[in-house]
Motif scaffolding. Structure first.
Motif, PDB file in Angstrom:
ATOM      1  N   TYR A 188     -33.244 -77.976  16.649  1.00 13.76           N
ATOM      2  CA  TYR A 188     -33.000 -79.212  15.903  1.00 13.76           C
ATOM      3  C   TYR A 188     -33.736 -80.396  16.537  1.00 13.76           C
ATOM      4  CZ  TYR A 188     -29.372 -76.803  13.223  1.00 13.76           C
ATOM      5  OH  TYR A 188     -28.712 -75.942  12.382  1.00 13.76           O
ATOM      6  N   LEU A 189     -33.802 -80.407  17.875  1.00 12.56           N
ATOM      7  CA  LEU A 189     -34.580 -81.457  18.549  1.00 12.56           C
ATOM      8  C   LEU A 189     -36.061 -81.347  18.197  1.00 12.56           C
ATOM      9  CD1 LEU A 189     -32.979 -81.447  22.130  1.00 12.56           C
ATOM     10  CD2 LEU A 189     -32.790 -83.252  20.404  1.00 12.56           C
ATOM     11  N   PHE A 190     -36.558 -80.144  18.139  1.00 11.13           N
ATOM     12  CA  PHE A 190     -37.945 -79.888  17.757  1.00 11.13           C
ATOM     13  C   PHE A 190     -38.206 -80.463  16.356  1.00 11.13           C
ATOM     14  CE2 PHE A 190     -41.515 -77.540  16.145  1.00 11.13           C
ATOM     15  CZ  PHE A 190     -42.259 -77.104  17.239  1.00 11.13           C
ATOM     16  N   ILE A 191     -37.289 -80.147  15.435  1.00 15.88           N
ATOM     17  CA  ILE A 191     -37.431 -80.626  14.050  1.00 15.88           C
ATOM     18  C   ILE A 191     -37.376 -82.154  13.993  1.00 15.88           C
ATOM     19  CG2 ILE A 191     -36.300 -80.666  11.790  1.00 15.88           C
ATOM     20  CD1 ILE A 191     -35.388 -77.735  12.452  1.00 15.88           C
ATOM     21  N   ASP A 192     -36.440 -82.748  14.744  1.00 21.83           N
ATOM     22  CA  ASP A 192     -36.318 -84.211  14.759  1.00 21.83           C
ATOM     23  C   ASP A 192     -37.602 -84.872  15.255  1.00 21.83           C
ATOM     24  OD1 ASP A 192     -33.747 -84.081  13.805  1.00 21.83           O
ATOM     25  OD2 ASP A 192     -32.802 -84.252  15.783  1.00 21.83           O
ATOM     26  N   GLU A 193     -38.217 -84.286  16.281  1.00 26.24           N
ATOM     27  CA  GLU A 193     -39.440 -84.862  16.818  1.00 26.24           C
ATOM     28  C   GLU A 193     -40.608 -84.683  15.847  1.00 26.24           C
ATOM     29  OE1 GLU A 193     -40.232 -83.856  20.925  1.00 26.24           O
ATOM     30  OE2 GLU A 193     -38.094 -83.899  21.399  1.00 26.24           O
ATOM     31  N   LEU A 194     -40.629 -83.559  15.102  1.00 29.78           N
ATOM     32  CA  LEU A 194     -41.646 -83.376  14.063  1.00 29.78           C
ATOM     33  C   LEU A 194     -41.508 -84.435  12.967  1.00 29.78           C
ATOM     34  CD1 LEU A 194     -41.982 -79.519  13.383  1.00 29.78           C
ATOM     35  CD2 LEU A 194     -43.554 -81.014  14.602  1.00 29.78           C
ATOM     36  N   LYS A 195     -40.280 -84.777  12.651  1.00 28.89           N
ATOM     37  CA  LYS A 195     -40.045 -85.799  11.617  1.00 28.89           C
ATOM     38  C   LYS A 195     -40.569 -87.165  12.056  1.00 28.89           C
ATOM     39  CE  LYS A 195     -35.914 -83.632   9.600  1.00 28.89           C
ATOM     40  NZ  LYS A 195     -34.426 -83.743   9.431  1.00 28.89           N
ATOM     41  N   ILE A 196     -40.527 -87.404  13.363  1.00 31.50           N
ATOM     42  CA  ILE A 196     -41.000 -88.696  13.890  1.00 31.50           C
ATOM     43  C   ILE A 196     -42.523 -88.712  13.989  1.00 31.50           C
ATOM     44  CG2 ILE A 196     -40.994 -90.210  15.911  1.00 31.50           C
ATOM     45  CD1 ILE A 196     -38.111 -89.190  16.452  1.00 31.50           C
ATOM     46  N   PRO A 222     -31.786 -72.806  23.292  1.00 29.69           N
ATOM     47  CA  PRO A 222     -30.696 -72.665  22.318  1.00 29.69           C
ATOM     48  C   PRO A 222     -30.982 -73.369  20.994  1.00 29.69           C
ATOM     49  CG  PRO A 222     -30.122 -74.275  23.996  1.00 29.69           C
ATOM     50  CD  PRO A 222     -31.401 -73.645  24.438  1.00 29.69           C
ATOM     51  N   LYS A 223     -30.091 -73.143  20.029  1.00 28.90           N
ATOM     52  CA  LYS A 223     -30.259 -73.675  18.665  1.00 28.90           C
ATOM     53  C   LYS A 223     -30.430 -75.185  18.655  1.00 28.90           C
ATOM     54  CE  LYS A 223     -26.584 -73.828  16.058  1.00 28.90           C
ATOM     55  NZ  LYS A 223     -25.456 -73.424  15.186  1.00 28.90           N
ATOM     56  N   LYS A 224     -29.721 -75.886  19.541  1.00 29.28           N
ATOM     57  CA  LYS A 224     -29.797 -77.346  19.533  1.00 29.28           C
ATOM     58  C   LYS A 224     -31.221 -77.828  19.792  1.00 29.28           C
ATOM     59  CE  LYS A 224     -28.478 -78.121  24.395  1.00 29.28           C
ATOM     60  NZ  LYS A 224     -29.665 -78.882  24.824  1.00 29.28           N
ATOM     61  N   ASN A 225     -31.997 -77.047  20.558  1.00 30.40           N
ATOM     62  CA  ASN A 225     -33.377 -77.437  20.821  1.00 30.40           C
ATOM     63  C   ASN A 225     -34.274 -77.233  19.601  1.00 30.40           C
ATOM     64  OD1 ASN A 225     -32.822 -78.266  23.401  1.00 30.40           O
ATOM     65  ND2 ASN A 225     -33.533 -76.398  24.395  1.00 30.40           N
TER      66      ASN A 225
END
Length: 615
Positions: free
Chosen positions: A549-557, A544-547
């Motif tokens: 955003y999780l993908f993007i957050d982990e890329l930022k880290i 789903p869409k929330k994942n």
């Protein structure tokens, strides 16, 4: 005879009309499309609600069976069992006319010889499917995390543990060791299915020679299903469950081992293969009904207690954080599977691609249900009551198992989905045909020596037909060949273009701690010997869409310097033969794609791949 034919017509003809009525209403079962999680797949492209296929399937199979049941009960009311007698487990007399263990032992030996005598798998890597297991295993090896380190798609065993176990078992990290380990698991699964068939056929009302004849036929049928990937190691917990339930119903007693297995199988099934685990858990519903029907309350409480106990033990082993990630990950996959993977199920009796196979599948399920209704309710029957009870549970599981074909309605998944029901139907047809011949030609039961010789000849013929090429040479040099196979370089399994890509990325990322693939070519990180920069090493089933955003957050880290997109597997999720619309990773996951466009630019294009560099 005339009366029997008339009664049969009175039940069968309304059922045929019911089938055509369901066909007429197929397109009218059409629910409003809703997609709150913004999951992009073929259902979303065509605004097709996942409820449509599921309810069409239930209606098309369920309504004719219900229709037959009602007419059958009304027309045959004088020949029906009392409802108090239905689904009651009986104490059966021990049947001495059992198949010789020589034959089941022979099949074990045959399968082992087939394993050590065939050519080793040197095909090019399936960088998508095999990559799922290899990259997930490497993530675990380098990160020492289960669900924390990888978003699990099929199961923790398939995605993470299977390749790691193979590397430990053979002492070498290679694609060869993984492939051979899967072959061993398939062999063990074949053993379990043959044991299941052995038990099932021993419960028939036939003499030993006729049972043996049917057993040989079915064993080679099972081997054929395994060879064409209709069954695989993912079915192992399911058949262990079926063997256990059959033994309990057949003997009308529980053992310590059966209690242990029934308590352990639910969590094992989920760990082994998520969807198969769910199918097994669904199979507990009719089994529990049978236990309640037979007032086995203490036994049921023990089973439920052990199920909870094994879940608690699993929780204590993996820890609080991993357990809750396991739960959320599993819920994500189960709730988004239809929208992610769904291919619109072909309408029966239509020109849709796959319609003929789908129609055959539906008819198989209806015919099997009709036959079982006769066995369950009719006074006269040629099967034991306990075997009928078990076949009813097995049939229920087979209907749930077809969910594989309902969701991913391509040829391979339609074939897998109907496999269990086909097994039941062929079993019933072969048995009834044999039983009929036995009644009409009694002499066939008395030709003991003839059938013994015939069974051995058929066994030898089947072995000869299935004998691998270079059989003697491969057996003779098995150890040497296996050692050489284990040492085949992983690069051998790549094409020249893929090898060039890997060398280029390896050189670019030699100082990077991780690498992220944003395409369906999941094995890339395995070849780089680097973990993925996010948990989502296999992006096809990201969810789903929330994942996103999780993908993007982990890329930022993790801030990977390079990302790979494109490649040769962009069409892996397409509806074969139905549309030219592509669903690449960029199409499926627009939020991630937008983030990458803003933060990365093209560094180098190699064939169909694009290496992006951080701006």
């Amino acid at each position: 005879m005339k009366k029997i034919l008339v009664n049969n017509a009175k039940t069968i003809l309304p059922t045929i009309f019911a089938i055509f009525f369901c066909w007429f209403l197929w397109d009218y079962i059409n629910f409003e499309f809703k997609n709150p999680n913004e999951i992009i797949g073929y259902y979303s492209l065509f605004n097709h609600s996942p409820l449509n296929d599921n309810l069409r399937y239930i209606f098309f199979v369920g309504f004719p069976i219900l229709n037959y049941l009602l007419f059958f009960l009304y027309i045959n009311k004088k020949n029906l069992l009392n409802f108090k007698e239905i689904f009651l487990i009986e104490d059966e007399n021990e049947n001495n006319a059992k198949i010789s263990k020589f034959f089941i032992f022979s099949f074990f030996i045959i399968q082992i010889f087939f394993l050590i005598s065939h050519e080793f798998n040197l095909n090019k890597i399936d960088i998508f499917h095999e990559g799922q297991a290899l990259s997930g295993a490497l993530n675990f090896k380098l990160k020492d995390q289960l669900w924390e380190g990888s978003f699990v798609v099929t199961s923790i065993f398939v995605d993470v543990l299977s390749a790691n176990i193979s590397w430990k078992l053979f002492g070498v990290q290679s694609i060869s060791s993984y492939r051979y380990f899967i072959e061993i698991l398939n062999l063990i699964t074949a053993f379990s299915i043959i044991v299941f068939v052995f038990q099932l056929i021993n419960g028939l009302n036939l003499n030993k020679n006729l049972k043996t004849f049917i057993f040989i036929f079915f064993s080679f049928f099972i081997i054929t299903l395994l060879n064409n990937n209709t069954f695989s190691y993912r079915e192992l917990p399911l058949f262990i469950f079926l063997i256990t339930v059959f033994q309990i119903i057949k003997s009308n007693k529980f053992t310590i081992l059966s209690f242990f297995l029934l308590g352990f199988i639910p969590i094992w099934g989920i760990i082994w293969s998520l969807d198969r685990g769910v199918f097994i858990i669904a199979g507990y519903i009719p089994f529990i009904f049978v236990l309640l029907r037979n007032k086995k309350f203490i036994e049921l409480l023990i089973i439920l207690f052990l199920i909870v106990l094994f879940i608690i033990i699993f929780y204590l082993i993996i820890g609080n954080k991993e357990f809750f990630l396991f739960m959320s990950n599993s819920i994500d996959i189960l709730t988004s599977a239809d929208m992610l993977n769904g291919i619109i199920h072909p309408a029966p009796f239509s020109n849709d691609v796959g319609s003929s196979r789908a129609t055959k599948n539906f008819l198989f399920m209806i015919i099997t249900g009709v036959i079982l209704i006769n066995y369950i309710f009719h006074k006269k029957k040629n099967l034991s009551n306990n075997l009928i009870i078990f076949l009813s549970i097995f049939y229920f599981i087979s209907l749930i198992f077809y969910k594989i074909g309902v969701t991913r309605s391509d040829g391979g998944h339609l074939k897998q989905g109907i496999s269990l029901c086909s097994l039941i139907l062929i079993f019933l047809i072969v048995y009834n045909l044999t039983y009929f011949l036995k009644q009409k030609i009694p002499i066939i039961e008395n030709k003991s020596m003839f059938f013994k010789l015939l069974n051995v000849i058929i066994l030898l013929m089947m072995i000869f037909i299935n004998l691998p090429e270079n059989f003697l040479n491969n057996v003779k040099n098995y150890k040497q060949n296996l050692n050489e196979y284990m040492l085949v370089k992983d690069e051998f399994y790549l094409t020249d273009k893929e090898n060039s890509l890997i060398k280029e990325i390896r050189n670019l990322t030699k100082n990077e701690n991780c690498f992220q693939v944003f395409s369906y070519e999941t094995a890339i990180t395995y070849y780089l010997n680097k973990p993925s920069c996010t948990r989502f090493h296999h992006v096809f089933n990201l969810g789903p869409k929330k994942n996103q955003y999780l993908f993007i957050d982990e890329l930022k880290i993790t801030k990977p310097k390079f990302i790979l997109i494109g490649g040769n597997y962009e069409k892996i999720g397409n509806m074969k033969g139905r549309t030219e619309v592509e669903l690449s990773a960029e199409d499926r996951f627009p939020y991630i794609n937008q983030f990458i466009i803003k933060n990365y630019k093209l560094f180098k294009k190699i064939d169909n791949w694009k290496i992006l560099i951080k701006v």
